[in-house]
Write a protein that holds these residues in place. Structure first.
Motif, PDB file in Angstrom:
ATOM      1  N   SER A  71      -1.865   0.373   2.392  1.00 57.75           N
ATOM      2  CA  SER A  71      -0.995  -0.705   2.875  1.00 57.75           C
ATOM      3  C   SER A  71      -0.483  -0.347   4.269  1.00 57.75           C
ATOM      4  O   SER A  71      -0.544   0.807   4.699  1.00 57.75           O
ATOM      5  CB  SER A  71       0.168  -0.908   1.910  1.00 57.75           C
ATOM      6  OG  SER A  71       0.887   0.286   1.804  1.00 57.75           O
ATOM      7  N   GLY A  72       0.018  -1.350   4.967  1.00 54.64           N
ATOM      8  CA  GLY A  72       0.561  -1.098   6.301  1.00 54.64           C
ATOM      9  C   GLY A  72      -0.408  -1.400   7.421  1.00 54.64           C
ATOM     10  O   GLY A  72      -0.170  -1.041   8.565  1.00 54.64           O
ATOM     11  N   HIS A  73      -1.502  -2.093   7.100  1.00 52.60           N
ATOM     12  CA  HIS A  73      -2.434  -2.455   8.176  1.00 52.60           C
ATOM     13  C   HIS A  73      -1.815  -3.561   9.031  1.00 52.60           C
ATOM     14  O   HIS A  73      -0.787  -4.154   8.677  1.00 52.60           O
ATOM     15  CB  HIS A  73      -3.791  -2.864   7.599  1.00 52.60           C
ATOM     16  CG  HIS A  73      -3.753  -4.098   6.746  1.00 52.60           C
ATOM     17  ND1 HIS A  73      -3.524  -5.352   7.261  1.00 52.60           N
ATOM     18  CD2 HIS A  73      -3.911  -4.277   5.408  1.00 52.60           C
ATOM     19  CE1 HIS A  73      -3.549  -6.244   6.292  1.00 52.60           C
ATOM     20  NE2 HIS A  73      -3.774  -5.607   5.148  1.00 52.60           N
ATOM     21  N   LEU A  74      -2.460  -3.867  10.144  1.00 46.21           N
ATOM     22  CA  LEU A  74      -1.828  -4.733  11.144  1.00 46.21           C
ATOM     23  C   LEU A  74      -2.412  -6.151  11.209  1.00 46.21           C
ATOM     24  O   LEU A  74      -2.247  -6.845  12.215  1.00 46.21           O
ATOM     25  CB  LEU A  74      -1.924  -4.065  12.526  1.00 46.21           C
ATOM     26  CG  LEU A  74      -1.220  -2.703  12.634  1.00 46.21           C
ATOM     27  CD1 LEU A  74      -1.438  -2.097  14.016  1.00 46.21           C
ATOM     28  CD2 LEU A  74       0.264  -2.834  12.355  1.00 46.21           C
ATOM     29  N   ALA A  75      -3.077  -6.585  10.152  1.00 41.67           N
ATOM     30  CA  ALA A  75      -3.637  -7.946  10.171  1.00 41.67           C
ATOM     31  C   ALA A  75      -2.541  -8.992   9.976  1.00 41.67           C
ATOM     32  O   ALA A  75      -1.490  -8.702   9.407  1.00 41.67           O
ATOM     33  CB  ALA A  75      -4.684  -8.096   9.071  1.00 41.67           C
TER      34      ALA A  75
END
Ligand SMILES: Cc1ncc(C[n+]2csc(CCOP(=O)(O)OP(=O)(O)O)c2C)c(N)n1
Ligand code: SF4
Length: 282
Positions: free
Chosen positions: A3-7
Motif C-alpha cells: 500500500s502507499g503507491h501514488l496512483a
C-alpha cells in the motif's frame, strides 16, 4: 505490491499491476518505460513493488527487457521472469520498434501493455490506442480523433509469437491465468490489459472496474488469446449490450451524438464478427 503507491484513486493501471504480480513467480524483474507507473511505484529508494524495477527510457521497453534477459541468462538465472510494463503510448507508438525487434527475435520475456487509451502521465494526449471520437487534450471536442485505434494484437500476432492475449481489470481470474500461462511458455509473450483511467476519461473512480466490465460486455474490448499468431480463442462470449451505456458514462465522449454512437456500434459489430471468424479458423 504494497500500500502507499501514488496512483489516482480507481486507477486501472494500479489494479492491473496487482494482478500481474499475482500471476508471476517470486523471481521477476520489471522494466518500466516512462508512463504513469514511473510515478505510481514511488520515488527512489521507495517502491510499491516487491520485485526489482528498472526505470527506462520511453521507447526502450522491448530492448531493455531483451538486455536484462541476456544478462540473467549469462549468469545462469534462467528462472527469473523478465517483464516489460508499459502504457499504450510506450507500446502502440514510441516503443513499437523495440517491441517488434524483441518479438521478431522471440526473446524470452513477457511484455505487458496496460491500455488507458492516451498518454496520461503527461496530461491526456491522444495515442495510437485512443479510440475515435474521444476527447483528449490534443483531440479537443471540436476536432476529436477520427482514425481508428491501432490493432496492436494483430500487429503482435503477425510476429507469430507464442502467445498474445487481451485481459481486463474487471476479470481478475482470467487475467492472472493468462499471466501464468504466458510465463510458462518460452519466447515473447504479449498481454494487452484494458485499464481504466478515471482522471483522463472523466469518470468517477468508483466506476472504474464496472466500466472495464462494460467494455467487455459490449464487445468493445473482447477477451481472447492468440497462440503462435494463428490459433484464436475467445475466452468469454459477451452478452453484446449496445455500446451506448459505455459511452454515456464517460466525460471524454460526452459530445458524441446518436449518429456517432450508431457508427461506433457498426464498427464494434464488424470487429466482433471478424474475431469470431478468426476463432473459427483457429
Ligand atoms: C522520448 C520521450 N518523449 C516523451 C516523453 C515524455 N513522457 C513521459 S511519460 C509520457 C506518457 C506515457 O504515456 P503512456 O505510455 O500511454 O502511459 P501512461 O502515461 O498513460 O501511463 C510521455 C509523453 C519521454 N519521457 N520520452
Ligand atoms: S492519470 Fe490515470 S493512469 Fe495515471 S495514475 Fe491517474 S488514474 Fe492512473
Amino acid at each position: 505490491m504494497v500500500s502507499g503507491h501514488l496512483a489516482c484513486p480507481g486507477c486501472g493501471a494500479a489494479i492491473a499491476m496487482r494482478f500481474l504480480l499475482k500471476g508471476l513467480n517470486e523471481k521477476a524483474v520489471v522494466a518500466l518505460p516512462a508512463c504513469c507507473w514511473s510515478i505510481i511505484a514511488g520515488p527512489f529508494p521507495y517502491s510499491a513493488l516487491r520485485v526489482p524495477i528498472l526505470h527506462t527510457a520511453f521507447e526502450t521497453g522491448g530492448a531493455v527487457a531483451s538486455g536484462i534477459r541476456a544478462a540473467l541468462d549469462a549468469r545462469g538465472e534462467t528462472e527469473t521472469q523478465v517483464v516489460t510494463w508499459a502504457g499504450d503510448g510506450g507500446t502502440f507508438d514510441i516503443g513499437l520498434q523495440a517491441l517488434s525487434g524483441a518479438a521478431e527475435r522471440n526473446e524470452d520475456l513477457l511484455y505487458v501493455c496496460y491500455d488507458n487509451e492516451a498518454y496520461m502521465n503527461t496530461g491526456v494526449q491522444a495515442s495510437g490506442a485512443t479510440p475515435p471520437g474521444a476527447w483528449t487534450t490534443t483531440t479537443p471536442t471540436g476536432s476529436p480523433k477520427r482514425t481508428r485505434k491501432k490493432d496492436i494484437m494483430q500487429i503482435l500476432a503477425a510476429h507469430r509469437i507464442p502467445y498474445a492475449a487481451t485481459a481486463s481489470i474487471a476479470y481478475p481470474e482470467d487475467l492472472v491465468r493468462k499471466v501464468q500461462k504466458a510465463v510458462a511458455l518460452h519466447g515473447t509473450k504479449f498481454l494487452h490489459i484494458y485499464a481504466t483511467c478515471p482522471t483522463g476519461w472523466k469518470v468517477a473512480s468508483e466506476v472504474s472496474v464496472r466500466l472495464a466490465r462494460l467494455a467487455v460486455q459490449t464487445r468493445i474490448f473482447p477477451l481472447y488469446e492468440v497462440e503462435d499468431g494463428e490459433r484464436y480463442t475467445i475466452n468469454l462470449e459477451p452478452v453484446g449490450y449496445l455500446v451506448d451505456a459505455y459511452f454515456e458514462a464517460q466525460g471524454r465522449f460526452r459530445h458524441l451524438g446518436r449518429e456517432d454512437l450508431d457508427r461506433i456500434q457498426g464498427q464494434v459489430d464488424r470487429d466482433w464478427d471478424r474475431l469470431k471468424a478468426l476463432a473459427r479458423l483457429g
